[in-house]
Scaffold this motif. Structure first.
Motif, PDB file in Angstrom:
ATOM      1  N   UNK A 109       2.673  58.684   6.960  1.00 50.30           N
ATOM      2  CA  UNK A 109       1.677  59.075   7.961  1.00 50.30           C
ATOM      3  C   UNK A 109       2.249  58.756   9.349  1.00 50.30           C
ATOM      4  N   UNK A 110       3.225  59.546   9.793  1.00 54.22           N
ATOM      5  CA  UNK A 110       3.907  59.245  11.057  1.00 54.22           C
ATOM      6  C   UNK A 110       2.992  59.238  12.267  1.00 54.22           C
ATOM      7  N   UNK A 111       1.880  60.007  12.185  1.00 50.93           N
ATOM      8  CA  UNK A 111       0.959  60.028  13.317  1.00 50.93           C
ATOM      9  C   UNK A 111       0.273  58.683  13.523  1.00 50.93           C
ATOM     10  N   UNK A 112       0.403  57.780  12.553  1.00 49.91           N
ATOM     11  CA  UNK A 112      -0.142  56.431  12.703  1.00 49.91           C
ATOM     12  C   UNK A 112       0.616  55.592  13.716  1.00 49.91           C
ATOM     13  N   UNK A 113       1.831  56.015  14.050  1.00 53.42           N
ATOM     14  CA  UNK A 113       2.598  55.363  15.116  1.00 53.42           C
ATOM     15  C   UNK A 113       3.139  53.976  14.797  1.00 53.42           C
ATOM     16  N   UNK A 114       3.314  53.659  13.508  1.00 52.13           N
ATOM     17  CA  UNK A 114       3.813  52.312  13.156  1.00 52.13           C
ATOM     18  C   UNK A 114       5.326  52.238  13.057  1.00 52.13           C
ATOM     19  N   UNK A 115       5.990  53.379  13.254  1.00 54.29           N
ATOM     20  CA  UNK A 115       7.454  53.430  13.340  1.00 54.29           C
ATOM     21  C   UNK A 115       7.823  54.399  14.460  1.00 54.29           C
TER      22      UNK A 115
ATOM     23  N   UNK B  60       6.915  49.375   3.487  1.00 56.39           N
ATOM     24  CA  UNK B  60       6.424  49.547   4.862  1.00 56.39           C
ATOM     25  C   UNK B  60       7.000  50.811   5.489  1.00 56.39           C
ATOM     26  N   UNK B  61       8.288  51.042   5.277  1.00 56.75           N
ATOM     27  CA  UNK B  61       8.908  52.253   5.810  1.00 56.75           C
ATOM     28  C   UNK B  61       8.306  53.501   5.179  1.00 56.75           C
TER      29      UNK B  61
ATOM     30  N   UNK C 148      13.562  52.919  16.668  1.00 54.73           N
ATOM     31  CA  UNK C 148      13.380  52.872  15.209  1.00 54.73           C
ATOM     32  C   UNK C 148      14.304  51.807  14.611  1.00 54.73           C
ATOM     33  N   UNK C 149      15.549  51.771  15.080  1.00 56.85           N
ATOM     34  CA  UNK C 149      16.493  50.802  14.538  1.00 56.85           C
ATOM     35  C   UNK C 149      16.157  49.376  14.958  1.00 56.85           C
ATOM     36  N   UNK C 150      15.490  49.221  16.091  1.00 57.58           N
ATOM     37  CA  UNK C 150      15.020  47.891  16.495  1.00 57.58           C
ATOM     38  C   UNK C 150      13.981  47.373  15.499  1.00 57.58           C
ATOM     39  N   UNK C 151      13.081  48.249  15.064  1.00 58.80           N
ATOM     40  CA  UNK C 151      12.094  47.846  14.060  1.00 58.80           C
ATOM     41  C   UNK C 151      12.798  47.473  12.759  1.00 58.80           C
ATOM     42  N   UNK C 152      13.807  48.269  12.366  1.00 56.60           N
ATOM     43  CA  UNK C 152      14.566  47.952  11.149  1.00 56.60           C
ATOM     44  C   UNK C 152      15.295  46.623  11.289  1.00 56.60           C
ATOM     45  N   UNK C 153      15.800  46.366  12.477  1.00 54.47           N
ATOM     46  CA  UNK C 153      16.481  45.109  12.756  1.00 54.47           C
ATOM     47  C   UNK C 153      15.528  43.926  12.540  1.00 54.47           C
ATOM     48  N   UNK C 154      14.299  44.067  13.029  1.00 51.52           N
ATOM     49  CA  UNK C 154      13.299  43.006  12.855  1.00 51.52           C
ATOM     50  C   UNK C 154      12.893  42.857  11.399  1.00 51.52           C
ATOM     51  N   UNK C 155      12.729  43.962  10.697  1.00 54.53           N
ATOM     52  CA  UNK C 155      12.371  43.878   9.282  1.00 54.53           C
ATOM     53  C   UNK C 155      13.442  43.119   8.494  1.00 54.53           C
ATOM     54  N   UNK C 156      14.706  43.395   8.809  1.00 55.56           N
ATOM     55  CA  UNK C 156      15.807  42.708   8.126  1.00 55.56           C
ATOM     56  C   UNK C 156      15.812  41.221   8.461  1.00 55.56           C
TER      57      UNK C 156
END
Length: 202
Positions: A77-83, A70-71, A91-99
């Protein structure tokens, strides 16, 4: 890119993100019981871990494990805005949720699919899952997605695991914010496209 997947398995999170980003991809269905692909290839030679997802990149290299893939895709494709931007707290909040989803929810659900699961173990797993679902319900109260108003790779992962609640006879209506989240994500065109391709919608 080529995604080795099993319908409705955790690989669906990767499939959803591929569709969200509009990235061209080929799907290869894997039978996890026989460890063979739909063409009869031995899946263990493709991924020695023996489970999906596996993403074969355009240069032939293969990447495994949901959060890593996922990362990779979101950064591809950073312009997709999914991170959110690299280095940001968001960004670290998303990583926190993934973990959290991977270690606390995904891994708790996994054993429920085992045919040799005894009732005592099943009860303990369900009790743990219900605590995690209550936590998620509280986190989603008042917002559309895990980190606010924007859909991220973590939402694709959570949605995929939540879909296992039905087969496990877990009634999500006890957690209204979680149920609303599931319905909201299910209505996304990319999610519908991925689920239809996996034969989960007709």
């Amino acid at each position: 890119m080529k995604l080795y997947y099993t319908p409705g398995a955790c690989s669906m999170a990767v499939h959803i993100v591929l569709c969200e980003l509009g990235l061209p991809h080929e799907l290869v269905k894997v039978d996890l019981k026989s460890h063979t692909t739909e063409s009869g290839d031995n899946f263990n030679t493709i991924n020695p871990k023996g489970y999906v997802p596996t993403l074969q990149l355009n240069d032939g290299q293969r990447l495994t494990e949901v959060p890593a893939i996922l990362n990779y895709l979101a950064e591809h494709l950073p312009e997709g805005g999914l991170l959110p931007p690299a280095g940001s707290l968001k960004r670290f909040r998303v990583q926190e949720w993934l973990a959290f989803i991977g270690s606390e929810l995904h891994k708790s659900f996994g054993p429920l699919f085992r045919p040799d699961l005894n009732e005592e173990w099943k009860a303990a797993l369900l009790a743990n899952i219900e605590k995690r679902l209550a936590y998620l319900d509280n986190a989603l109260t008042g917002q559309d997605y895990l980190t606010g108003s924007r859909f991220s790779v973590a939402d694709a992962y959570l949605f995929t695991i939540l879909n296992w609640a039905g087969p496990m006879h877990i009634d999500l209506s006890r957690w209204p914010s979680l149920l609303a989240f599931q319905k909201r994500v299910a209505a996304r065109p990319a999610v519908e496209k991925a689920m239809r391709a996996e034969g989960l919608l007709h």
